[in-house]
Write a protein that holds these residues in place. Structure first.
Motif, short mmCIF file in Angstrom:
data_model
loop_
_atom_site.label_atom_id
_atom_site.label_comp_id
_atom_site.label_asym_id
_atom_site.label_seq_id
_atom_site.Cartn_x
_atom_site.Cartn_y
_atom_site.Cartn_z
N UNK A 72 1.20 -0.95 -0.30
CA UNK A 72 0.36 0.56 0.19
C UNK A 72 1.04 1.03 0.09
N UNK A 73 1.95 1.27 0.70
CA UNK A 73 2.68 2.38 1.05
C UNK A 73 3.22 2.68 -0.58
N UNK A 74 3.50 1.84 -1.30
CA UNK A 74 4.45 2.09 -2.40
C UNK A 74 3.02 2.38 -3.47
N UNK A 75 2.27 1.61 -3.71
CA UNK A 75 0.73 2.37 -4.59
C UNK A 75 0.39 3.24 -4.08
N UNK A 76 0.70 4.34 -2.51
CA UNK A 76 0.53 6.05 -2.44
C UNK A 76 0.84 6.84 -3.53
N UNK A 77 2.80 5.90 -2.66
CA UNK A 77 3.41 6.94 -3.53
C UNK A 77 3.44 6.83 -5.31
N UNK A 78 4.02 6.62 -5.03
CA UNK A 78 3.91 6.29 -7.17
C UNK A 78 2.55 6.13 -7.98
N UNK A 79 1.34 4.95 -7.48
CA UNK A 79 0.47 5.69 -7.86
C UNK A 79 -0.18 6.22 -8.05
N UNK A 80 -0.70 6.96 -7.70
CA UNK A 80 -1.26 8.58 -6.96
C UNK A 80 -0.73 9.72 -8.80
N UNK A 81 0.70 9.65 -8.30
CA UNK A 81 0.52 10.55 -9.78
C UNK A 81 0.92 9.87 -11.19
N UNK A 82 0.60 7.95 -10.78
CA UNK A 82 0.83 8.29 -11.72
C UNK A 82 -1.03 8.04 -12.37
N UNK A 83 -1.57 7.65 -11.32
CA UNK A 83 -3.15 8.18 -12.20
C UNK A 83 -3.77 9.30 -12.53
N UNK A 84 -2.84 10.01 -11.81
CA UNK A 84 -3.28 11.94 -12.25
C UNK A 84 -2.57 12.14 -13.62
N UNK A 85 -1.04 11.99 -13.67
CA UNK A 85 -0.74 12.25 -15.09
C UNK A 85 -1.20 11.30 -15.97
N UNK A 86 -1.70 10.18 -16.05
CA UNK A 86 -2.17 9.15 -16.79
C UNK A 86 -3.82 10.48 -17.68
N UNK A 87 -4.48 10.70 -16.37
CA UNK A 87 -5.71 11.51 -17.50
C UNK A 87 -5.50 12.99 -18.07
N UNK A 88 -4.52 13.55 -17.26
CA UNK A 88 -3.21 14.87 -18.04
C UNK A 88 -2.99 14.77 -19.64
N UNK A 89 -2.46 13.34 -19.34
CA UNK A 89 -1.43 12.37 -20.81
C UNK A 89 -2.64 12.17 -22.15
N UNK A 90 -4.50 11.45 -21.00
CA UNK A 90 -4.94 10.83 -22.01
C UNK A 90 -5.48 12.49 -22.85
N UNK A 91 -5.95 13.29 -21.60
CA UNK A 91 -6.93 14.32 -22.38
C UNK A 91 -5.86 15.18 -23.53
N UNK A 92 -4.68 14.90 -23.52
CA UNK A 92 -3.49 15.62 -25.26
C UNK A 92 -4.25 14.34 -25.97
N UNK A 93 -5.08 13.62 -26.08
CA UNK A 93 -4.59 12.76 -27.22
C UNK A 93 -5.24 13.77 -28.14
#
Length: 249
Positions: A72-93
């Motif tokens: 869970x610790x890695x999921x929060x630290x690595x996952x949250x930035x990944x989820x947020x930036x994934x959406x930002x990347x998708x909006x540019x497509x």
């Protein structure tokens, strides 16, 4: 490539099945193999959604088998930035041309493939800063061009987690980025309605391909096979780059 819709379905299912087998055997995401192949058959943005859905189903199977190993610790630290930036990347497509996106995909896959051929055990330093940065970069790339699992693995393997923890945590992060970007892709009209009927078949194909890949993987030299797959990805990606350069002239 112009074929009937029914034949497109069959070819996409076969490509997905083979990609899941090859990805399982080579040790990196099937989307890295499936996306370039699917892009030759359907529009890039359509391929982006179909492969994302296929990838999501594959991760569901991994989470089902290894859910008790989640960090869970890695999921929060690595996952949250990944989820947020994934959406930002998708909006540019939607604002970028398919030619440009294919060119970016080709360059990314060639650079990544060469990097892994030179340094097969590539791993970034294990630190919170590295995890936050790695989560953000890999998530953004996944949202924009649909594949970044190998890059994500390079950041997570530096933690030297137990195998079960690594598989579960990596799968949940990948599932989160897929769940973040897929609704945006669909709401933006990237997936025509006629391809909705393909989704249940992708679900079955992802599970069957993963199962067959796990059965075969013990019978081959995984490192040699991985190199062959990476070389094949480079050859496919060269075509994307040449098409992109030609279209811009």
């Amino acid at each position: 490539m112009t074929v009937s819709l029914e034949l497109e379905y069959i070819i996409l299912i076969i490509l997905g099945f083979l990609s899941e087998i090859l990805g399982t055997m080579a040790g990196f995401g099937s989307s890295t193999i499936f996306l370039p192949l699917a892009s030759y058959l359907v529009e890039f943005k359509t391929a982006l959604v179909l492969v994302a859905i296929f990838h999501l189903f594959g991760n569901v199977s991994r989470i089902t088998f290894f859910r008790h190993g989640l960090d869970w610790n890695v999921l929060l630290i690595f996952g949250i930035p990944s989820f947020v930036l994934s959406l930002i990347g998708a909006t540019l497509v939607g604002n970028l041309s398919q030619t440009f996106l294919k060119l970016m995909l080709g360059i990314f896959l060639i650079v990544l493939s060469i990097l892994f051929l030179i340094k097969p055990k590539l791993a970034f330093p294990a630190s919170n800063k590295s995890l936050i940065l790695g989560g953000g970069i890999s998530g953004f790339i996944v949202g924009l061009i649909g594949t970044g699992g190998a890059l994500r693995a390079s950041f997570l393997t530096g933690l030297k987690m137990e195998k079960e923890k690594y598989i579960a945590t990596s799968a949940v992060v990948a599932l989160g980025t897929d769940a973040t970007r897929i609704p945006y892709y669909i709401s933006s009209g990237f997936l025509p309605e006629q391809y909705y009927y393909l989704i249940p078949f992708l679900f079955v194909t992802a599970f069957l391909g993963s199962y067959v890949g796990r059965k075969i993987v013990t019978r081959i030299d995984q490192e040699k096979f991985k190199k062959l797959v990476l070389i094949a990805i480079i050859l496919v990606s060269v075509k994307f780059i040449l098409d992109g350069i030609t279209a811009s002239l």
